[in-house]
Design a protein around this motif. Structure first.
Motif, PDB file in Angstrom:
ATOM      1  N   MET A   1       1.009  -0.964  -0.098  1.00  0.00           N
ATOM      2  CA  MET A   1       0.153  -0.062   0.025  1.00  0.00           C
ATOM      3  C   MET A   1       0.911   1.140   0.048  1.00  0.00           C
ATOM      4  O   MET A   1       1.980   1.270   0.704  1.00  0.00           O
ATOM      5  CB  MET A   1      -0.779   0.078   1.112  1.00  0.00           C
ATOM      6  N   LEU A   2       0.481   2.193  -0.770  1.00  0.00           N
ATOM      7  CA  LEU A   2       1.259   3.445  -0.698  1.00  0.00           C
ATOM      8  C   LEU A   2       1.121   4.413   0.568  1.00  0.00           C
ATOM      9  O   LEU A   2       0.098   3.929   1.407  1.00  0.00           O
ATOM     10  CB  LEU A   2       0.612   4.566  -1.550  1.00  0.00           C
ATOM     11  N   VAL A   3       1.969   5.141   0.960  1.00  0.00           N
ATOM     12  CA  VAL A   3       2.256   5.776   2.295  1.00  0.00           C
ATOM     13  C   VAL A   3       1.181   6.934   2.280  1.00  0.00           C
ATOM     14  O   VAL A   3       1.087   7.635   1.053  1.00  0.00           O
ATOM     15  CB  VAL A   3       3.523   6.198   2.557  1.00  0.00           C
TER      16      VAL A   3
ATOM     17  N   LEU B   1       0.584  -3.935   4.360  1.00  0.00           N
ATOM     18  CA  LEU B   1      -0.811  -3.435   4.199  1.00  0.00           C
ATOM     19  C   LEU B   1      -1.565  -3.557   2.964  1.00  0.00           C
ATOM     20  O   LEU B   1      -0.975  -2.901   2.041  1.00  0.00           O
ATOM     21  CB  LEU B   1      -1.005  -1.881   4.941  1.00  0.00           C
ATOM     22  N   ASP B   2      -2.729  -4.232   3.063  1.00  0.00           N
ATOM     23  CA  ASP B   2      -3.574  -4.116   1.997  1.00  0.00           C
ATOM     24  C   ASP B   2      -4.551  -2.996   2.084  1.00  0.00           C
ATOM     25  O   ASP B   2      -5.272  -2.621   1.197  1.00  0.00           O
ATOM     26  CB  ASP B   2      -4.229  -5.434   1.876  1.00  0.00           C
ATOM     27  N   PHE B   3      -4.898  -2.647   3.184  1.00  0.00           N
ATOM     28  CA  PHE B   3      -5.782  -1.572   3.744  1.00  0.00           C
ATOM     29  C   PHE B   3      -5.242  -1.030   4.847  1.00  0.00           C
ATOM     30  O   PHE B   3      -4.600  -1.580   5.746  1.00  0.00           O
ATOM     31  CB  PHE B   3      -7.290  -1.749   3.503  1.00  0.00           C
TER      32      PHE B   3
ATOM     33  N   TYR C   1     -12.493   2.944  10.886  1.00  0.00           N
ATOM     34  CA  TYR C   1     -12.187   3.531   9.545  1.00  0.00           C
ATOM     35  C   TYR C   1     -11.401   2.360   8.797  1.00  0.00           C
ATOM     36  O   TYR C   1     -10.367   1.947   9.297  1.00  0.00           O
ATOM     37  CB  TYR C   1     -11.550   4.729   9.894  1.00  0.00           C
ATOM     38  N   LEU C   2     -11.576   2.460   7.611  1.00  0.00           N
ATOM     39  CA  LEU C   2     -10.930   1.549   6.708  1.00  0.00           C
ATOM     40  C   LEU C   2     -10.798   2.502   5.201  1.00  0.00           C
ATOM     41  O   LEU C   2     -11.617   3.093   4.828  1.00  0.00           O
ATOM     42  CB  LEU C   2     -11.534   0.365   6.128  1.00  0.00           C
ATOM     43  N   VAL C   3      -9.346   2.457   4.677  1.00  0.00           N
ATOM     44  CA  VAL C   3      -8.985   3.072   3.797  1.00  0.00           C
ATOM     45  C   VAL C   3      -8.114   2.293   2.698  1.00  0.00           C
ATOM     46  O   VAL C   3      -7.346   1.546   3.237  1.00  0.00           O
ATOM     47  CB  VAL C   3      -8.080   4.301   4.064  1.00  0.00           C
TER      48      VAL C   3
ATOM     49  N   SER D   1      -4.218  -7.464   7.474  1.00  0.00           N
ATOM     50  CA  SER D   1      -2.953  -7.768   6.684  1.00  0.00           C
ATOM     51  C   SER D   1      -1.740  -8.372   7.455  1.00  0.00           C
ATOM     52  O   SER D   1      -1.051  -9.132   6.803  1.00  0.00           O
ATOM     53  CB  SER D   1      -2.746  -6.407   5.963  1.00  0.00           C
ATOM     54  N   LEU D   2      -1.732  -7.859   8.513  1.00  0.00           N
ATOM     55  CA  LEU D   2      -0.520  -8.421   9.612  1.00  0.00           C
ATOM     56  C   LEU D   2      -0.838  -9.868   9.932  1.00  0.00           C
ATOM     57  O   LEU D   2       0.093 -10.576  10.052  1.00  0.00           O
ATOM     58  CB  LEU D   2      -0.379  -7.624  10.723  1.00  0.00           C
ATOM     59  N   TYR D   3      -2.160 -10.346  10.177  1.00  0.00           N
ATOM     60  CA  TYR D   3      -2.477 -11.601  10.558  1.00  0.00           C
ATOM     61  C   TYR D   3      -2.190 -12.461   9.238  1.00  0.00           C
ATOM     62  O   TYR D   3      -1.749 -13.604   9.491  1.00  0.00           O
ATOM     63  CB  TYR D   3      -3.840 -11.911  10.805  1.00  0.00           C
TER      64      TYR D   3
END
Length: 162
Positions: free
Chosen positions: A1-3, A38-40, A53-55, A123-125
């Protein structure tokens, strides 16, 4: 994922007003996030734990959604599975998260729900960077599991924005 920066995050929200997006609690540790893993970006509001919140980036576009975690918990201890990463958690590790739909249908009260890791660290799991307990055997290799999460995420966001 982009910063992501705070201003980019706030501008990405599709299911709340610009005023609400301006007031929502953005994490103050953005520079410390493991962006490559991260995927999100997902987080809970520390001042209102039922808000989340989710981005995410889908189809080359950044989409942010406001979520509400169900407050009702079942009294006994049970295992629950996240719909995104398929991680099994004990007790309150998975929450029903609902997102108001974007646009007129959301203003009329329509929403979409799914079961997610309560801390939104799917994503971390998935990558083994965080653990919810003994790992369950997963027949798919990691790249295919990442694709599955991204597809499920895109489907969820599509339902919010349709």
């Amino acid at each position: 994922m982009l910063v992501l920066t705070e201003s980019v995050i706030r501008a990405s929200f599709v299911n709340c007003s610009k005023g609400e997006a301006k007031r929502l609690a953005v994490p103050n540790d953005l520079e410390m996030r493991p962006w490559d893993d991260l995927d999100f970006l997902g987080w809970r509001d520390p001042s209102a734990p039922q808000r989340a919140y989710l981005v995410a980036e889908t189809d080359g576009r950044l989409t942010g959604v406001v979520l509400r975690a169900a407050t009702h918990q079942i009294g006994r201890v049970r295992h629950s599975m996240c719909s995104f990463c398929l991680t099994t958690h004990l007790g309150g590790g998975v929450s029903l998260m609902t997102a108001p739909k974007a646009g007129p249908s959301g203003r009329q009260g329509d929403s979409v729900g799914t079961y997610l890791c309560s801390d939104l660290a799917c994503s971390l799991y998935l990558r083994g960077k965080k653990h919810a307990g003994p790992p369950a055997p997963e027949p798919l290799p990691l790249p295919e599991r990442i694709d599955r999460v991204r597809t499920t995420l895109a489907t969820f966001l599509g339902k919010v924005t349709e």
